[in-house]
Design a protein around this motif. Structure first.
Motif, PDB file in Angstrom:
ATOM      1  N   LYS A   1       0.806  -1.218   0.000  1.00  0.00           N
ATOM      2  CA  LYS A   1       0.000   0.000   0.000  1.00  0.00           C
ATOM      3  C   LYS A   1       0.846   1.279   0.000  1.00  0.00           C
ATOM      4  CE  LYS A   1      -4.671   0.423   1.556  1.00  0.00           C
ATOM      5  NZ  LYS A   1      -5.620  -0.004   2.581  1.00  0.00           N
ATOM      6  N   SER A   2       1.932   1.261   0.765  1.00  0.00           N
ATOM      7  CA  SER A   2       2.737   2.490   0.885  1.00  0.00           C
ATOM      8  C   SER A   2       3.305   2.938  -0.469  1.00  0.00           C
ATOM      9  CB  SER A   2       3.881   2.264   1.871  1.00  0.00           C
ATOM     10  OG  SER A   2       4.712   1.230   1.399  1.00  0.00           O
ATOM     11  N   ARG A   3       3.430   2.010  -1.412  1.00  0.00           N
ATOM     12  CA  ARG A   3       3.958   2.384  -2.737  1.00  0.00           C
ATOM     13  C   ARG A   3       2.948   3.236  -3.513  1.00  0.00           C
ATOM     14  NH1 ARG A   3       6.612  -2.282  -6.091  1.00  0.00           N
ATOM     15  NH2 ARG A   3       8.191  -0.704  -6.548  1.00  0.00           N
ATOM     16  N   PHE A   4       1.695   3.217  -3.026  1.00  0.00           N
ATOM     17  CA  PHE A   4       0.647   3.998  -3.690  1.00  0.00           C
ATOM     18  C   PHE A   4       0.055   5.047  -2.750  1.00  0.00           C
ATOM     19  CE2 PHE A   4       0.921   0.167  -6.206  1.00  0.00           C
ATOM     20  CZ  PHE A   4       0.906   0.691  -7.492  1.00  0.00           C
ATOM     21  N   ASP A   5       0.840   5.442  -1.748  1.00  0.00           N
ATOM     22  CA  ASP A   5       0.352   6.460  -0.821  1.00  0.00           C
ATOM     23  C   ASP A   5       1.000   7.788  -1.197  1.00  0.00           C
ATOM     24  OD1 ASP A   5      -0.297   8.112   1.228  1.00  0.00           O
ATOM     25  OD2 ASP A   5       0.414   6.791   2.851  1.00  0.00           O
ATOM     26  N   SER A   6       0.211   8.659  -1.841  1.00  0.00           N
ATOM     27  CA  SER A   6       0.807   9.913  -2.348  1.00  0.00           C
ATOM     28  C   SER A   6       1.228  10.838  -1.207  1.00  0.00           C
ATOM     29  CB  SER A   6      -0.138  10.609  -3.335  1.00  0.00           C
ATOM     30  OG  SER A   6      -1.421  10.607  -2.812  1.00  0.00           O
ATOM     31  N   ASN A   7       0.728  10.604   0.024  1.00  0.00           N
ATOM     32  CA  ASN A   7       1.162  11.427   1.176  1.00  0.00           C
ATOM     33  C   ASN A   7       2.607  11.136   1.566  1.00  0.00           C
ATOM     34  OD1 ASN A   7      -1.407  12.590   1.529  1.00  0.00           O
ATOM     35  ND2 ASN A   7      -2.067  10.690   2.554  1.00  0.00           N
ATOM     36  N   THR A   8       3.094   9.961   1.187  1.00  0.00           N
ATOM     37  CA  THR A   8       4.470   9.616   1.581  1.00  0.00           C
ATOM     38  C   THR A   8       5.346   9.345   0.344  1.00  0.00           C
ATOM     39  OG1 THR A   8       3.794   7.314   1.802  1.00  0.00           O
ATOM     40  CG2 THR A   8       3.792   8.621   3.825  1.00  0.00           C
ATOM     41  N   GLY A   9       5.022  10.039  -0.737  1.00  0.00           N
ATOM     42  CA  GLY A   9       5.873   9.926  -1.938  1.00  0.00           C
ATOM     43  C   GLY A   9       5.535   8.743  -2.831  1.00  0.00           C
ATOM     44  N   GLY A  10       4.430   8.069  -2.529  1.00  0.00           N
ATOM     45  CA  GLY A  10       4.020   6.933  -3.362  1.00  0.00           C
ATOM     46  C   GLY A  10       3.347   7.403  -4.645  1.00  0.00           C
ATOM     47  N   ALA A  11       3.107   6.443  -5.543  1.00  0.00           N
ATOM     48  CA  ALA A  11       2.489   6.780  -6.826  1.00  0.00           C
ATOM     49  C   ALA A  11       0.990   7.004  -6.655  1.00  0.00           C
ATOM     50  CB  ALA A  11       2.716   5.631  -7.794  1.00  0.00           C
ATOM     51  N   ASP A  12       0.433   7.787  -7.566  1.00  0.00           N
ATOM     52  CA  ASP A  12      -1.014   7.979  -7.580  1.00  0.00           C
ATOM     53  C   ASP A  12      -1.628   6.724  -8.233  1.00  0.00           C
ATOM     54  OD1 ASP A  12      -3.595   8.626  -8.100  1.00  0.00           O
ATOM     55  OD2 ASP A  12      -3.169  10.555  -9.061  1.00  0.00           O
ATOM     56  N   PRO A  13      -2.484   5.992  -7.497  1.00  0.00           N
ATOM     57  CA  PRO A  13      -3.037   4.757  -8.080  1.00  0.00           C
ATOM     58  C   PRO A  13      -3.810   5.006  -9.381  1.00  0.00           C
ATOM     59  CG  PRO A  13      -3.975   5.196  -5.899  1.00  0.00           C
ATOM     60  CD  PRO A  13      -2.919   6.214  -6.119  1.00  0.00           C
ATOM     61  N   LYS A  14      -4.383   6.254  -9.511  1.00  0.00           N
ATOM     62  CA  LYS A  14      -5.133   6.567 -10.750  1.00  0.00           C
ATOM     63  C   LYS A  14      -4.172   6.655 -11.931  1.00  0.00           C
ATOM     64  CE  LYS A  14      -8.950   9.147  -8.782  1.00  0.00           C
ATOM     65  NZ  LYS A  14      -8.891  10.401  -8.052  1.00  0.00           N
ATOM     66  N   LYS A  15      -3.017   7.244 -11.678  1.00  0.00           N
ATOM     67  CA  LYS A  15      -2.017   7.379 -12.749  1.00  0.00           C
ATOM     68  C   LYS A  15      -1.496   5.994 -13.158  1.00  0.00           C
ATOM     69  CE  LYS A  15       2.018  10.021 -14.064  1.00  0.00           C
ATOM     70  NZ  LYS A  15       3.160  10.840 -13.701  1.00  0.00           N
ATOM     71  N   PHE A  16      -1.292   5.141 -12.160  1.00  0.00           N
ATOM     72  CA  PHE A  16      -0.823   3.778 -12.436  1.00  0.00           C
ATOM     73  C   PHE A  16      -1.883   3.027 -13.250  1.00  0.00           C
ATOM     74  CE2 PHE A  16      -0.623  -0.736 -11.128  1.00  0.00           C
ATOM     75  CZ  PHE A  16       0.651  -1.041 -11.591  1.00  0.00           C
ATOM     76  N   THR A  17      -3.147   3.152 -12.819  1.00  0.00           N
ATOM     77  CA  THR A  17      -4.240   2.461 -13.519  1.00  0.00           C
ATOM     78  C   THR A  17      -4.331   2.946 -14.963  1.00  0.00           C
ATOM     79  OG1 THR A  17      -5.417   2.295 -11.440  1.00  0.00           O
ATOM     80  CG2 THR A  17      -6.733   1.980 -13.404  1.00  0.00           C
ATOM     81  N   LYS A  18      -4.176   4.271 -15.144  1.00  0.00           N
ATOM     82  CA  LYS A  18      -4.274   4.816 -16.509  1.00  0.00           C
ATOM     83  C   LYS A  18      -3.152   4.256 -17.388  1.00  0.00           C
ATOM     84  CE  LYS A  18      -4.697   8.845 -19.394  1.00  0.00           C
ATOM     85  NZ  LYS A  18      -3.738   8.340 -20.348  1.00  0.00           N
ATOM     86  N   ALA A  19      -1.960   4.189 -16.826  1.00  0.00           N
ATOM     87  CA  ALA A  19      -0.815   3.679 -17.600  1.00  0.00           C
ATOM     88  C   ALA A  19      -1.057   2.212 -17.999  1.00  0.00           C
ATOM     89  CB  ALA A  19       0.463   3.817 -16.785  1.00  0.00           C
ATOM     90  N   VAL A  20      -1.573   1.402 -17.059  1.00  0.00           N
ATOM     91  CA  VAL A  20      -1.846  -0.014 -17.379  1.00  0.00           C
ATOM     92  C   VAL A  20      -2.929  -0.090 -18.468  1.00  0.00           C
ATOM     93  CG1 VAL A  20      -2.622  -2.248 -16.445  1.00  0.00           C
ATOM     94  CG2 VAL A  20      -1.125  -0.798 -15.080  1.00  0.00           C
ATOM     95  N   CYS A  21      -3.929   0.796 -18.372  1.00  0.00           N
ATOM     96  CA  CYS A  21      -4.993   0.805 -19.397  1.00  0.00           C
ATOM     97  C   CYS A  21      -4.413   1.213 -20.755  1.00  0.00           C
ATOM     98  CB  CYS A  21      -6.137   1.734 -18.979  1.00  0.00           C
ATOM     99  SG  CYS A  21      -7.038   1.061 -17.567  1.00  0.00           S
ATOM    100  N   ASP A  22      -3.497   2.170 -20.738  1.00  0.00           N
ATOM    101  CA  ASP A  22      -2.867   2.600 -22.007  1.00  0.00           C
ATOM    102  C   ASP A  22      -2.071   1.460 -22.644  1.00  0.00           C
ATOM    103  OD1 ASP A  22      -3.942   5.071 -21.806  1.00  0.00           O
ATOM    104  OD2 ASP A  22      -2.124   6.086 -21.089  1.00  0.00           O
TER     105      ASP A  22
END
Ligand code: SAH
Length: 276
Positions: free
Chosen positions: A209-230
């Motif tokens: 989870k921490s890898r997708f926690d934008s409060n602690t420098g993690g990735a935005d899960p929406k951006k990750f999802t969009k990239a996978v969709c692309d």
């Protein structure tokens, strides 16, 4: 063969340094053979104190080694990781001993959620487990599972860098990444999953989870999802309900995406485990 011998050795070492069981065994044998000496050693605290101190020191050293190897895997490419472990396969055993120790503190393991998901679907689905570790997934289901990892200590595990698996295009129904998007080149692993998946095949990703926690420098899960969709997938569901990990469920699109499209992948920060 050579590496499986090493694994057995590592397992034996692990058992020997596990908890106080060794000290207890010493106590039992000594009590039977020399009750007086046993009493004295106990009253002086010689048996349990010294061995538990040694056990603690060993655990500290191996914990530090695990954290170093873990950081290495998150900060190099898959190709570099393969070379690193091939040079000394015992490092892979050390990594996995530490990994299992960390996992023993998690209330629920993502691999078990994925096993349950597979059991709720057709047995005929062919699965590819990218970064399978000890192949717990393959052992937990009756489906045909191709298990990939950098080092194989089990005949069922195919040793490779998972950006380049030996499977043919459109040959599997489910691709699984369970805590394994580690290399800096992780998009190439997802690219490979896209290649070997049949149209409408499933892509399941479990990540810390921490890898997708934008409060602690993690990735935005929406951006990750969009990239996978692309890349050529449709997002079906996300599960944030677990404290430790996120689960993403995607399906491969039927139509091919234009091949040279630039995808804006977010950076996935390393998951660094704390000292315990
Ligand atoms: N999926 C397993 C293990 C997770 S640990 C589980 O849930 O228990 C992550 C695993 O990914 C490690 O075994 C590591 O060796 C593997 N891995 C990381 N990068 C890899 C790569 N490029 N190719 C193959 N395996 C890789």
């Amino acid at each position: 063969m050579e590496s499986s011998k090493k694994l057995n050795g590592a397992k034996r070492r692990h058992t020997a340094s596990n908890g106080n069981s060794k000290a207890e065994r010493v106590n039992i044998i000594e009590e039977e053979q020399n009750p007086k000496a046993s009493k004295r050693r106990k009253s002086e605290g010689l048996v349990s104190k010294s061995s538990s101190f040694l056990d603690k020191m060993k655990a500290k050293l191996s914990g530090g080694h695990f954290r170093m190897l873990n950081e290495k895997l998150y900060t190099c490419t898959g190709e570099e990781a393969l070379e690193y472990f091939n040079d000394d396969p015992t490092l892979f055993d050390a990594y996995h001993a530490g990994y299992q120790e960390q996992m023993s503190h998690w209330p629920e393991l993502p691999v078990n959620i994925i096993i349950k998901w597979l059991k709720d679907h057709s047995l005929s689905l062919v699965v590819a487990d990218f970064g399978c570790g000890d192949a717990r997934l393959a052992k937990g289901v009756k489906n045909k599972v191709f298990s990939f990892d950098l080092i194989s200590n089990d005949p069922s595990v195919i040793s490779c860098d998972m950006s380049n698996t030996p499977l043919g295009s459109s040959s599997v129904d489910v691709a699984v990444f369970c805590l394994s998007l580690m290399g800096t080149n992780f998009p190439s692993y997802l690219n490979e999953a896209h290649r070997i998946l049949r149209p409408r095949g499933w892509l399941l990703i479990a990540e810390v989870k921490s890898r997708f926690d934008s409060n602690t420098g993690g990735a935005d899960p929406k951006k990750f999802t969009k990239a996978v969709c692309d890349l050529g997938f449709t997002s079906v569901a996300k599960d944030y309900s677990n404290k430790m990990f996120i689960l993403f469920y995607f399906k491969k699109k039927v139509e091919q995406n234009s091949k040279n499209k630039d995808i804006d992948w977010p950076e996935l920060k390393p998951c660094l485990y704390k000292r315990r």
